[in-house]
Design an enzyme around this catalytic site. Structure first.
Site, PDB file in Angstrom:
ATOM      1  N   HIS A 190       4.435  15.508  58.410  1.00  0.00           N
ATOM      2  CA  HIS A 190       4.993  16.096  59.615  1.00  0.00           C
ATOM      3  C   HIS A 190       4.073  16.978  60.158  1.00  0.00           C
ATOM      4  O   HIS A 190       4.314  16.765  61.505  1.00  0.00           O
ATOM      5  CB  HIS A 190       6.755  16.081  60.277  1.00  0.00           C
ATOM      6  CG  HIS A 190       7.257  17.153  59.900  1.00  0.00           C
ATOM      7  ND1 HIS A 190       7.595  17.808  58.381  1.00  0.00           N
ATOM      8  CD2 HIS A 190       6.954  18.585  60.272  1.00  0.00           C
ATOM      9  CE1 HIS A 190       7.850  19.179  58.918  1.00  0.00           C
ATOM     10  NE2 HIS A 190       7.535  19.750  59.947  1.00  0.00           N
TER      11      HIS A 190
HETATM   12  C1  UD1 Z   1       8.735  21.599  64.681  1.00  0.00           C
HETATM   13  C2  UD1 Z   1       8.304  22.872  64.010  1.00  0.00           C
HETATM   14  C3  UD1 Z   1       8.100  22.382  62.963  1.00  0.00           C
HETATM   15  C4  UD1 Z   1       9.339  21.911  61.922  1.00  0.00           C
HETATM   16  C5  UD1 Z   1       9.617  21.175  62.645  1.00  0.00           C
HETATM   17  C6  UD1 Z   1      10.501  20.446  61.540  1.00  0.00           C
HETATM   18  C7  UD1 Z   1       7.419  24.230  65.727  1.00  0.00           C
HETATM   19  C8  UD1 Z   1       5.693  24.801  66.288  1.00  0.00           C
HETATM   20  N1  UD1 Z   1       6.676  23.149  64.676  1.00  0.00           N
HETATM   21  O1  UD1 Z   1       7.775  20.326  64.677  1.00  0.00           O
HETATM   22  O2  UD1 Z   1       8.083  24.140  62.272  1.00  0.00           O
HETATM   23  O3  UD1 Z   1       8.996  22.187  60.997  1.00  0.00           O
HETATM   24  O4  UD1 Z   1       9.914  21.215  63.798  1.00  0.00           O
HETATM   25  O5  UD1 Z   1      10.368  18.603  62.349  1.00  0.00           O
HETATM   26  O6  UD1 Z   1       7.848  24.380  66.285  1.00  0.00           O
HETATM   27  N2  UD1 Z   1      10.059  14.671  69.427  1.00  0.00           N
HETATM   28  C9  UD1 Z   1      10.896  13.136  69.319  1.00  0.00           C
HETATM   29  N3  UD1 Z   1      12.117  13.538  69.540  1.00  0.00           N
HETATM   30  C10 UD1 Z   1      12.925  15.137  68.809  1.00  0.00           C
HETATM   31  C11 UD1 Z   1      11.320  16.126  68.763  1.00  0.00           C
HETATM   32  C12 UD1 Z   1      10.663  15.794  68.812  1.00  0.00           C
HETATM   33  O7  UD1 Z   1      10.551  12.576  69.612  1.00  0.00           O
HETATM   34  O8  UD1 Z   1      13.894  15.161  69.032  1.00  0.00           O
HETATM   35  C13 UD1 Z   1       8.590  14.115  69.207  1.00  0.00           C
HETATM   36  C14 UD1 Z   1       7.844  14.153  70.445  1.00  0.00           C
HETATM   37  O9  UD1 Z   1       6.781  13.242  70.548  1.00  0.00           O
HETATM   38  C15 UD1 Z   1       7.311  15.479  70.483  1.00  0.00           C
HETATM   39  C16 UD1 Z   1       6.923  15.424  68.661  1.00  0.00           C
HETATM   40  O10 UD1 Z   1       7.803  15.154  67.910  1.00  0.00           O
HETATM   41  O11 UD1 Z   1       6.159  16.275  71.052  1.00  0.00           O
HETATM   42  C17 UD1 Z   1       6.883  16.758  67.648  1.00  0.00           C
HETATM   43  O12 UD1 Z   1       7.395  17.853  67.972  1.00  0.00           O
HETATM   44  P1  UD1 Z   1       7.589  19.403  68.284  1.00  0.00           P
HETATM   45  O13 UD1 Z   1       8.858  19.670  68.567  1.00  0.00           O
HETATM   46  O14 UD1 Z   1       6.941  19.661  69.363  1.00  0.00           O
HETATM   47  O15 UD1 Z   1       6.855  19.568  66.438  1.00  0.00           O
HETATM   48  P2  UD1 Z   1       7.605  19.359  65.026  1.00  0.00           P
HETATM   49  O16 UD1 Z   1       6.456  18.437  64.798  1.00  0.00           O
HETATM   50  O17 UD1 Z   1       8.468  18.204  64.666  1.00  0.00           O
END
Ligand code: UD1
Length: 391
Positions: A235
């Site tokens: 991811h």
């Molecule tokens: C975040 C953390 C990362 C961790 C990861 C675990 C930061 C900078 N990154 O990354 O360190 O390893 O979580 O998963 O804080 N989304 C969904 N549903 C959700 C959550 C996210 O659809 O419940 C999608 C959204 O489109 C979002 C994207 O995933 O924009 C990324 O989510 P985000 O929390 O920004 O970062 P992660 O890549 O999950």
């Protein structure tokens, strides 16, 4: 001089905020919540920022780890780094003003970790004879403690590295998982008195849930056999945000799956990019790759316990596999968890050497490994002792 001076109101339990935000935080706060809940002097309060909000990225973890619903939910959701960080700071500052916790515990390295640290480090509670519950300081401010402090990849292109540096620079107490983390903090000039090497709290969750993990049936649900498959999680932006890199990775995985079946629970960020780059159908057509939605903790860990190897870019999985003695191939040029490479089962991999490393593992090659010191399932107890001594 002690770090915190005796202003504790022993007639009231100490209000402790545990900040939960994203999937990797939940396994870190759960053992501490359960350990604090057993103390008469502590009032643990779970604050969920809402950075992760899907049922299978959040709610199922609360259920598996036997956590109650969050006491406070900020409902922040997704956004750019600045948007997400800013929204958490604005919302959490309001909560701090109202709740006035004595101690704020932030975990790991996600955007919400840094955002809550900044908000809590700058807040000054109104001076009043009716002091906030169990106050530990004489300056009307909460203490901030960072759980999993001191990890460094030395790679500032990773958003997590920025979050770690800022959080550790501001926090009052730094609970580290391993001696290399202590060294990193000392090198950055953090006073020794702020640092406590408490061990790895993820292992507490694993041990707390071991029976349920061993009894879970994910391996059979997917028609797999013990030691007969590899498990994939990817991811990180560096692996999944570029069409060229993600399509090469998919090609490698399809190649590897011809010899060993692979299971791939897909993170929302990765799914979005697989869809956008037109790679999802290619993966679906690969008959030896089983795709799934993100999995809950117990079923996922059941797959980790029983697999031959893991291919990942996660932080926590590098630690869990080291503890369990399972080979881990980390698709990154560096790691903030070097102890998993020096002592454990982890190897850093590139697209070029992945295939060779898999073949070596499948033919029985295994690097020497030991479980790092204090990764023993008793980290939450050690932390509770340090908090009790503050009061
Ligand atoms: C975040 C953390 C990362 C961790 C990861 C675990 C930061 C900078 N990154 O990354 O360190 O390893 O979580 O998963 O804080 N989304 C969904 N549903 C959700 C959550 C996210 O659809 O419940 C999608 C959204 O489109 C979002 C994207 O995933 O924009 C990324 O989510 P985000 O929390 O920004 O970062 P992660 O890549 O999950």
């Amino acid at each position: 001089m002690p770090l915190f001076e005796g202003v504790t109101d022993v007639t009231q339990p100490m209000k402790i905020h545990l900040i939960a935000a994203a999937r990797p935080n939940f396994m870190k706060i759960a053992p501490l919540y359960h350990a604090l809940k057993r103390q008469t002097w502590a009032e643990p309060i779970i604050v969920h920022t809402g950075q992760h909000y899907d049922i299978n990225m959040s709610d199922t973890f609360f259920k598996d780890l036997e956590l109650p619903d969050p006491n406070i939910h900020l409902g922040i959701g997704s956004g750019s780094h600045a948007e997400q960080t800013g929204r958490v700071m604005i919302a959490y500052e309001k909560v701090l003003e109202k709740e006035m916790p004595a101690l704020v515990v932030v975990a790991g390295d996600v955007n919400s970790t840094m955002a809550c640290t900044i908000a809590a480090s700058k807040i000054v509670y109104p001076s009043s004879p009716d002091r906030h519950a169990g106050s530990l300081r004489n300056d009307n401010r909460p203490i901030v403690a960072h759980l999993e402090a001191g990890l460094r990849s030395n790679d500032r292109t990773m958003p997590e590295e920025i979050n770690r540096i800022v959080t550790d620079a501001l926090a009052d107490i730094l609970w580290t998982p391993s001696p290399d983390a202590v060294e990193n903090l000392l090198t950055e000039g953090v006073p020794r008195a702020k640092i406590m090497n408490v061990g790895n709290i993820m292992i507490d969750s694993l041990e707390m849930m071991r029976k349920k993990i061993e009894c879970a049936d994910a391996i059979n649900e997917f028609g797999l056999t013990k030691g007969g498959y590899g498990l994939i999680t990817l991811h990180r932006p560096a692996n999944v945000d570029s069409p060229a890199i993600l399509s090469t990775l998919c090609r490698m995985l399809i190649g590897a799956s011809q010899k060993t079946p692979l299971v791939f629970p897909i993170h929302p960020r990765t799914r979005k990019h697989l869809d956008d780059f037109g790679l999802m159908d290619t993966l679906r057509d690969a008959k030896n790759i089983i795709l799934s939605d993100p999995m809950n903790y117990i079923r996922f860990m059941n797959l980790v316990f029983n697999c031959k190897f893991v291919i990942t870019d996660s932080g926590g999985i590098q630690e869990e596999t080291t503890y369990l003695g399972i080979p881990c191939l980390t698709m990154r040029p560096n790691t903030e968890r070097p102890v998993t490479v020096d002592q454990g089962t982890n190897q850093l991999c590139t697209i070029e050497n992945l295939q060779r490393r898999i073949e070596r593992i499948v033919s029985g090659g295994m690097k020497n490994h030991v479980v790092p010191e204090l990764w023993d399932g008793h980290t939450a107890g050690r932390i509770v002792d340090t908090i009790r001594k503050l009061s």
